[in-house]
Structure formats: structure tokens, C-alpha cells
Design a protein around this motif. Structure first.
Motif, short mmCIF file in Angstrom:
data_model
loop_
_atom_site.label_atom_id
_atom_site.label_comp_id
_atom_site.label_asym_id
_atom_site.label_seq_id
_atom_site.Cartn_x
_atom_site.Cartn_y
_atom_site.Cartn_z
N TYR A 164 0.86 -1.19 0.00
CA TYR A 164 0.00 0.00 0.00
C TYR A 164 0.89 1.23 0.00
O TYR A 164 1.86 1.32 0.76
N THR A 165 0.54 2.18 -0.85
CA THR A 165 1.35 3.41 -0.91
C THR A 165 1.00 4.31 0.27
O THR A 165 -0.04 4.15 0.92
N ASP A 166 1.86 5.27 0.52
CA ASP A 166 1.60 6.24 1.59
C ASP A 166 0.32 7.02 1.31
O ASP A 166 -0.44 7.35 2.23
N ASP A 167 0.07 7.33 0.01
CA ASP A 167 -1.14 8.08 -0.33
C ASP A 167 -2.39 7.28 0.02
O ASP A 167 -3.38 7.84 0.52
N LEU A 169 -2.65 5.01 2.38
CA LEU A 169 -2.76 4.95 3.85
C LEU A 169 -3.15 6.29 4.44
O LEU A 169 -3.74 6.34 5.52
N GLN A 170 -2.84 7.38 3.74
CA GLN A 170 -3.27 8.70 4.20
C GLN A 170 -4.77 8.91 3.98
O GLN A 170 -5.44 9.57 4.78
N GLN A 174 -7.51 2.71 8.95
CA GLN A 174 -6.87 1.40 9.00
C GLN A 174 -7.86 0.25 9.23
O GLN A 174 -7.45 -0.88 9.44
N ASP A 242 -3.00 2.13 -4.58
CA ASP A 242 -2.70 3.56 -4.54
C ASP A 242 -4.01 4.30 -4.82
O ASP A 242 -5.06 3.67 -5.03
N ILE A 254 1.28 17.84 5.82
CA ILE A 254 1.78 16.63 5.17
C ILE A 254 2.47 17.04 3.88
O ILE A 254 1.84 17.57 2.97
#
Length: 444
Positions: A164-167, A169-170, A174, A242, A254
Motif C-alpha cells: 500500500y502506498t503512503d497516499d 494509507l493517508q 486502518q 494507490d 503533510i
């Protein structure tokens, strides 16, 4: 010495088989009595020398872009089980391990064609951390000759690795849940899962993800991974999730957000999911063009049942948009028209309502007793028989079923052009429900 002696005897014409062990004689010659019915003459025997070449699949690419891990992790061929089958599919030789086969040495068999299968692991429909390796060969045994066969053994079920990309997860909380199915087996997992899903090979591989955005919007995305034929032909699959960059939530604290003001506010509440698929091989990686997946139609609004976790999911042909065919195409019967119904909590009811703009078909629905909503899980014998003739069968699995009208479509096409709708309402054992409509449009 025993192995060498067999080869020498074989090359000399196999005329003095009597000096071999009693165990081998009984196995091959029928208790060492040439006159006994069914006994095999030594001159009709040939030898098989079998070697295995197991190869572990590559790990995910490292940051340098080079596949790693397989060069240091080696599968032990001595752990593979072996079975040899004749042309009728009957097992003529079985070994719990390759080590056991090696101890026997050359395998002596009557002349003919044989199928060799070597395997390691348990082959299940779906399971975590359950790789299955297999190698197969067909060999021809010729009398008085030794056939040398090398069987390559590789991963023989689907291994799915998620990142999973940071985008991503942002954007999402969760509490997301991923449901995967091959049409029969189902696996459910979420954030923090470290086990690897494996699936038995089939004609489909779908995943559904239930998500909640940080703004609180519940969304569901679904994708059939086999929409790309190349994915269906590979077993080591990497999925990287993503989102389209413009749908990342704005937060000045961020770094890295380049478009703080998306043109359409709807994009923020219902972002487009980007599914990046890579096929991992030892020497190279195949990157499949990205899939851009919008939330399923009705997502966040077609589910009911309060706070039930993992409500039913319905996805497939004609759900997100109508499936359009010409009457000629439908009559040919070559198009698969089906949806997958996932009920992680167990299926209780599957209500179906058929409606149409075609007057002739509507009249026949009335005659068949199918003009009102009915429950596929609670059919009387007469209705079950009627539906069976149309190719519609009662769901038989608790958590994953397919509603397939492929055999029904040519019959529908006989009525001509029109819109044919199948409203499906799945209810699970905890009271969660989902309603979707399979829309089929036939044109002249």
C-alpha cells in the motif's frame, strides 16, 4: 552397485531377471511366475531415471529493482512426493518422498506412456501461507531402454502479495477489509496482515475492498484480476494499492501534496483507486497497465444492516454498468454473464427479481411463475426444477457464490432486443444485506 547391476542386466537383454530381489520380482513380474496370468515378461520392461529440479518463486523486487530471496532459499527436492500414472490414470508407483525413490534406484515399468507428477504442499482452494509446488511430465518407456527425465517443479497456485502506498494509507482509515475469492475459496484480511494469500487455479480471481475514508465515507471497490489475460497466466502476483493523487486529502502539514484544491470535491469523498499489478519472475518483472477503479455503484448506500462488519458484496458483469450485446452475440452463447456474491458472514437469503422491457419475455415470466421476487435459498421443488432448466442453481457455498445466467442468455435472446434486469439482494446470517442489479441490454 545394485543400481549398476540393473543397468548392465538391462543392456544385456534382461535375460536373467531371476537374480534381482524377490521384492522387485513380485512387484513387476507377478510373483515371479511367467506363466501366471497377467505376468509381465522381462523383455517388455524399460527403465525410468527420474530427477527433480525444484525452483522457488522470486520474492518481491528490492529497492534496486532486482528480484531477491530465491537465490538463497532453495526447495528441498527430497521433500517432494512422487506418483507415476499409466495412460488410464491409474497410479502404478507412489513415493512419499523423492528420497524414497532414490533409494529404489531405476524404476522398472512395462513399455508404455506414463504421466509423472511431483508435488510439495497442500493444494487448497484458498489459504494463508500455503504455497503448492508441482511438476509434471509425460514420458514414454521403451522396452530394454532407460528413459532419463528431469521434472521442473514450480509454484502451482496463485500467490498474492499486497502493498500500500503512503497516499492510500493517508486517505483511508486502518479499518479496511479485503475479501479475495477464486470463485470457490474466500480469504478475508485487513490492515497489518503479514500472511500471504494463496488460491487454487480457477477461471477467476477477484478482490473487493471495504474502506472508510478519513472523512468518514464508507466505500467499496472491486476488481476481477483476470480481466487481463496475462495475469491469469502467472502465479506470483504483486498488487500495490494507490489512489489518484488529486484525491489525497489536503493537509498543509503533510509534505508532497501537489494539488491542494481538486477541481471536483466529489473526488475527495469518493477517490479513484489505482491498482498496480506486477508479475514477478526470477529474471524480470512484468508490469501490467494500472487499473483505475471507481467506487462500486451505490457504494455506501446500497448496504443495510446497521453496523454489521463485512456486509455482502455483489460484483461482476453488468453491475457497475449495463452489459450490452447484440441479439446475434447473445444467441451464440459465447459470452459469460455472471456475478460473484460474497457473504463473509454466511449467506442466508438471495432474493432475485427479473424485470424486462420486452413484452414477450415479461409474459413468459408470468407463465413460469417468475414475475415476482423469489429467494434462491428457499425454493420449492417445482420452482427449483424450473430454474435449473434455465441454468440457475441454488447457492451451495456459505461465503462465495456465483449467479451465472450465461446459459439463460441465448434463451432470452430468442425474445429479441430489450433491457433485461436481474435485481439481486443478498442477506447474510448477521442481517447485513446488499442489493445490486445485473443489467443486460440486447440490441438488434
Amino acid at each position: 552397485m545394485k543400481h549398476t547391476a540393473y543397468i548392465i542386466l538391462l543392456l544385456l537383454g534382461w535375460s536373467i531377471l531371476g537374480i534381482t530381489s524377490c521384492e522387485m520380482q513380485k512387484d513387476i513380474l507377478g510373483k515371479n511366475n511367467d506363466k501366471e496370468e497377467g505376468a509381465i515378461h522381462p523383455d517388455s520392461l524399460g527403465g525410468l531415471s527420474l530427477a527433480l529440479s525444484p525452483e522457488k518463486e522470486a520474492d518481491l523486487p528490492s529497492k534496486s529493482g532486482v528480484a531477491s530471496g530465491s537465490d538463497v532459499v532453495v526447495l528441498d527436492m527430497n521433500e517432494f512426493s512422487i506418483q507415476i500414472l499409466d495412460e488410464e490414470g491409474e497410479i502404478v508407483k507412489y513415493y512419499d518422498s523423492y528420497k524414497e525413490l532414490e533409494e529404489e534406484g531405476t524404476i522398472f515399468l512395462p513399455a508404455g506412456t506414463y504421466y509423472i507428477q511431483a508435488y510439495l504442499g497442500e493444494l487448497v482452494e484458498a489459504g494463508f501461507d500455503l504455497p503448492y509446488y508441482e511438476g509434471t511430465n509425460t514420458c514414454v518407456i521403451t522396452a530394454k531402454e532407460i528413459a532419463s527425465i528431469i521434472t521442473n517443479c514450480t509454484l502451482a497456485n496463485k500467490k498474492i502479495s499486497f502493498t500500500y502506498t503512503d497516499d492510500f494509507l493517508q486517505k483511508f482509515k486502518q479499518d479496511y477489509t479485503i475479501i479475495m475469492t477464486n470463485g470457490t475459496g474466500v480469504l478475508t484480511f485487513g490492515h497489518g496482515e503479514t500472511r500471504i494469500p494463496y488460491f487454487k487455479l480457477s477461471d477467476r480471481l477477484e478482490f473487493i475492498i471495504h474502506t472508510t475514508t478519513v472523512e468518514g465515507t464508507d466505500l467499496t471497490y472491486s476488481l476481477n484480476l483476470f480481466e487481463d489475460e496475462e495475469v491469469a497466466n502467472h502465479n506470483n502476483i504483486w498488487i500495490d494499492l494507490d489512489i489518484v493523487p488529486d484525491t489525497i486529502p489536503t493537509d498543509p502539514e503533510i509534505p508532497g501534496i501537489t494539488d491542494p484544491e481538486p477541481e471536483d470535491p466529489e473526488e475527495v469523498s469518493k477517490p479513484t483507486l489505482v491498482v498496480n499489478i506486477s508479475l514477478i519472475n526470477r529474471e524480470y518483472v512484468i508490469e501490467i497497465p494500472s487499473n483505475f477503479v471507481n467506487p462500486d455503484e451505490g457504494s455506501g448506500g446500497n448496504n443495510s444492516g446497521g453496523d454489521v462488519e463485512n456486509p455482502p458484496v455483489i460484483t461482476g458483469s453488468g453491475i457497475s454498468s449495463p452489459l450490452t450485446l447484440t441479439v446475434a452475440q447473445a444467441l451464440a452463447g459465447n459470452t459469460t454473464v455472471s456475478v460473484t456474491i460474497l457473504t463473509p458472514n454466511g449467506i442466508k437469503n438471495l432474493y432475485v427479481l427479473m424485470t424486462t422491457s420486452n413484452a414477450g419475455f415479461q409474459a413468459d415470466l408470468v407463465d413460469w411463475g417468475l414475475s415476482t421476487e423469489f429467494d434462491m435459498m428457499n425454493l420449492d421443488s417445482e420452482l427449483e426444477s424450473a430454474l435449473s432448466t434455465l441454468g440457475l442453481t441454488k447457492p451451495s457455498h456459505a461465503t462465495s457464490n456465483v449467479f451465472d445466467i450465461s446459459k439463460f442468455v441465448p434463451m432470452i435472446a430468442g425474445f429479441g432486443a430489450g433491457e433485461y434486469n436481474f435485481r439481486l439482494r443478498a442477506v447474510d446470517q448477521k442481517g447485513g444485506s446488499t442489493t445490486e442489479t445485473l443489467k443486460l441490454i440486447l440490441t438488434d
